[in-house]
Motif scaffolding. Sequence first.
Motif, PDB file in Angstrom:
ATOM      1  N   ILE A 100     -18.731   3.725  57.814  1.00 35.38           N
ATOM      2  CA  ILE A 100     -17.537   4.062  57.039  1.00 35.38           C
ATOM      3  C   ILE A 100     -17.862   5.156  56.028  1.00 35.38           C
ATOM      4  CG2 ILE A 100     -15.966   3.159  55.264  1.00 35.38           C
ATOM      5  CD1 ILE A 100     -15.903   0.550  56.971  1.00 35.38           C
ATOM      6  N   ILE A 101     -19.018   5.060  55.391  1.00 33.05           N
ATOM      7  CA  ILE A 101     -19.425   6.092  54.431  1.00 33.05           C
ATOM      8  C   ILE A 101     -19.610   7.425  55.143  1.00 33.05           C
ATOM      9  CG2 ILE A 101     -21.317   6.861  52.944  1.00 33.05           C
ATOM     10  CD1 ILE A 101     -21.641   3.852  52.139  1.00 33.05           C
ATOM     11  N   GLN A 102     -20.283   7.420  56.292  1.00 35.76           N
ATOM     12  CA  GLN A 102     -20.507   8.666  57.041  1.00 35.76           C
ATOM     13  C   GLN A 102     -19.188   9.289  57.494  1.00 35.76           C
ATOM     14  OE1 GLN A 102     -23.386   8.375  60.211  1.00 35.76           O
ATOM     15  NE2 GLN A 102     -24.780   7.195  58.935  1.00 35.76           N
ATOM     16  N   THR A 103     -18.231   8.464  57.866  1.00 38.17           N
ATOM     17  CA  THR A 103     -16.949   8.954  58.378  1.00 38.17           C
ATOM     18  C   THR A 103     -16.018   9.430  57.274  1.00 38.17           C
ATOM     19  OG1 THR A 103     -17.117   7.378  60.219  1.00 38.17           O
ATOM     20  CG2 THR A 103     -14.935   8.307  59.787  1.00 38.17           C
ATOM     21  N   ASN A 104     -16.055   8.775  56.108  1.00 36.53           N
ATOM     22  CA  ASN A 104     -15.025   8.986  55.094  1.00 36.53           C
ATOM     23  C   ASN A 104     -15.489   9.602  53.775  1.00 36.53           C
ATOM     24  OD1 ASN A 104     -12.511   7.547  56.262  1.00 36.53           O
ATOM     25  ND2 ASN A 104     -14.217   6.166  56.677  1.00 36.53           N
ATOM     26  N   SER A 105     -16.759   9.913  53.651  1.00 44.22           N
ATOM     27  CA  SER A 105     -17.213  10.471  52.378  1.00 44.22           C
ATOM     28  C   SER A 105     -16.899  11.957  52.288  1.00 44.22           C
ATOM     29  CB  SER A 105     -18.706  10.227  52.173  1.00 44.22           C
ATOM     30  OG  SER A 105     -19.464  10.895  53.154  1.00 44.22           O
ATOM     31  N   TYR A 106     -16.696  12.399  51.072  1.00 41.90           N
ATOM     32  CA  TYR A 106     -16.459  13.807  50.775  1.00 41.90           C
ATOM     33  C   TYR A 106     -17.609  14.315  49.914  1.00 41.90           C
ATOM     34  CZ  TYR A 106     -11.610  13.617  52.342  1.00 41.90           C
ATOM     35  OH  TYR A 106     -10.466  13.496  53.090  1.00 41.90           O
ATOM     36  N   ALA A 107     -18.107  15.497  50.226  1.00 47.65           N
ATOM     37  CA  ALA A 107     -19.099  16.133  49.369  1.00 47.65           C
ATOM     38  C   ALA A 107     -18.409  16.531  48.072  1.00 47.65           C
ATOM     39  CB  ALA A 107     -19.673  17.361  50.062  1.00 47.65           C
ATOM     40  N   CYS A 108     -19.147  16.449  46.967  1.00 45.90           N
ATOM     41  CA  CYS A 108     -18.567  16.842  45.691  1.00 45.90           C
ATOM     42  C   CYS A 108     -19.592  17.581  44.847  1.00 45.90           C
ATOM     43  CB  CYS A 108     -18.012  15.630  44.943  1.00 45.90           C
ATOM     44  SG  CYS A 108     -19.245  14.440  44.468  1.00 45.90           S
ATOM     45  N   ASP A 109     -19.075  18.383  43.970  1.00 47.41           N
ATOM     46  CA  ASP A 109     -19.912  19.187  43.080  1.00 47.41           C
ATOM     47  C   ASP A 109     -19.973  18.473  41.741  1.00 47.41           C
ATOM     48  OD1 ASP A 109     -21.373  21.199  41.945  1.00 47.41           O
ATOM     49  OD2 ASP A 109     -19.664  22.518  41.638  1.00 47.41           O
ATOM     50  N   SER A 110     -20.987  17.626  41.572  1.00 51.11           N
ATOM     51  CA  SER A 110     -21.121  16.837  40.354  1.00 51.11           C
ATOM     52  C   SER A 110     -22.594  16.798  39.964  1.00 51.11           C
ATOM     53  CB  SER A 110     -20.605  15.418  40.600  1.00 51.11           C
ATOM     54  OG  SER A 110     -21.005  14.539  39.575  1.00 51.11           O
ATOM     55  N   ASP A 111     -22.865  16.674  38.691  1.00 56.62           N
ATOM     56  CA  ASP A 111     -24.247  16.531  38.229  1.00 56.62           C
ATOM     57  C   ASP A 111     -24.781  15.134  38.506  1.00 56.62           C
ATOM     58  OD1 ASP A 111     -24.247  19.136  37.281  1.00 56.62           O
ATOM     59  OD2 ASP A 111     -23.621  18.535  35.260  1.00 56.62           O
ATOM     60  N   ASN A 112     -23.893  14.172  38.752  1.00 60.13           N
ATOM     61  CA  ASN A 112     -24.295  12.773  38.892  1.00 60.13           C
ATOM     62  C   ASN A 112     -24.394  12.275  40.327  1.00 60.13           C
ATOM     63  OD1 ASN A 112     -24.315  12.506  36.051  1.00 60.13           O
ATOM     64  ND2 ASN A 112     -22.105  12.220  36.066  1.00 60.13           N
ATOM     65  N   PHE A 113     -23.663  12.875  41.264  1.00 58.34           N
ATOM     66  CA  PHE A 113     -23.684  12.411  42.643  1.00 58.34           C
ATOM     67  C   PHE A 113     -23.281  13.533  43.583  1.00 58.34           C
ATOM     68  CE2 PHE A 113     -19.191  11.983  41.948  1.00 58.34           C
ATOM     69  CZ  PHE A 113     -19.068  11.343  40.729  1.00 58.34           C
ATOM     70  N   ASP A 114     -23.551  13.331  44.891  1.00 55.30           N
ATOM     71  CA  ASP A 114     -23.314  14.365  45.901  1.00 55.30           C
ATOM     72  C   ASP A 114     -22.151  14.063  46.831  1.00 55.30           C
ATOM     73  OD1 ASP A 114     -25.620  15.948  45.142  1.00 55.30           O
ATOM     74  OD2 ASP A 114     -26.829  14.340  46.013  1.00 55.30           O
ATOM     75  N   MET A 115     -21.790  12.784  46.972  1.00 58.91           N
ATOM     76  CA  MET A 115     -20.685  12.422  47.854  1.00 58.91           C
ATOM     77  C   MET A 115     -19.969  11.199  47.317  1.00 58.91           C
ATOM     78  SD  MET A 115     -22.705  11.003  51.152  1.00 58.91           S
ATOM     79  CE  MET A 115     -24.139   9.987  50.973  1.00 58.91           C
ATOM     80  N   VAL A 116     -18.672  11.116  47.664  1.00 59.02           N
ATOM     81  CA  VAL A 116     -17.842  10.016  47.193  1.00 59.02           C
ATOM     82  C   VAL A 116     -16.990   9.472  48.341  1.00 59.02           C
ATOM     83  CG1 VAL A 116     -17.717  10.890  44.826  1.00 59.02           C
ATOM     84  CG2 VAL A 116     -15.960  11.535  46.473  1.00 59.02           C
TER      85      VAL A 116
END
Length: 111
Positions: free
Chosen positions: A75-91
């Motif tokens: 589910i994480i692989q299918t539905n995560s979005y990359a993000c530009d954050s200092d704290n994390f890379d995907m949500v």
Amino acid sequence: IEPVEGKGLGVFAERSIACGELIIAEAPALAFSNGDTAELKQQQFDHLPRHERDAVMGLYDNVAAANAEATLEGIIQTNSYACDSDNFDMVVCPTISRFNHSCAPNCELSW
């Protein structure tokens, strides 16, 4: 959120959306760094309230075989979005994940 024949659930606009208009603001249910282990992801998931765990596990798992049960990692692989954050890379945002994952999107994500 409505059923899409042969594809599960999707989000549909009920009215025209103006260019530049905010469509949705949703806090991520899960947020990860690229190096996070499956165990760390599971721990984060386990700490979610029940309704958020249900929402995440209700998302599509493109990794699971045709008749296999969905997994958190799939589910994480299918539905995560990359993000530009200092704290994390995907949500993973359960509602936003229902939006079309188009190769030519007509809207964009921002953080």
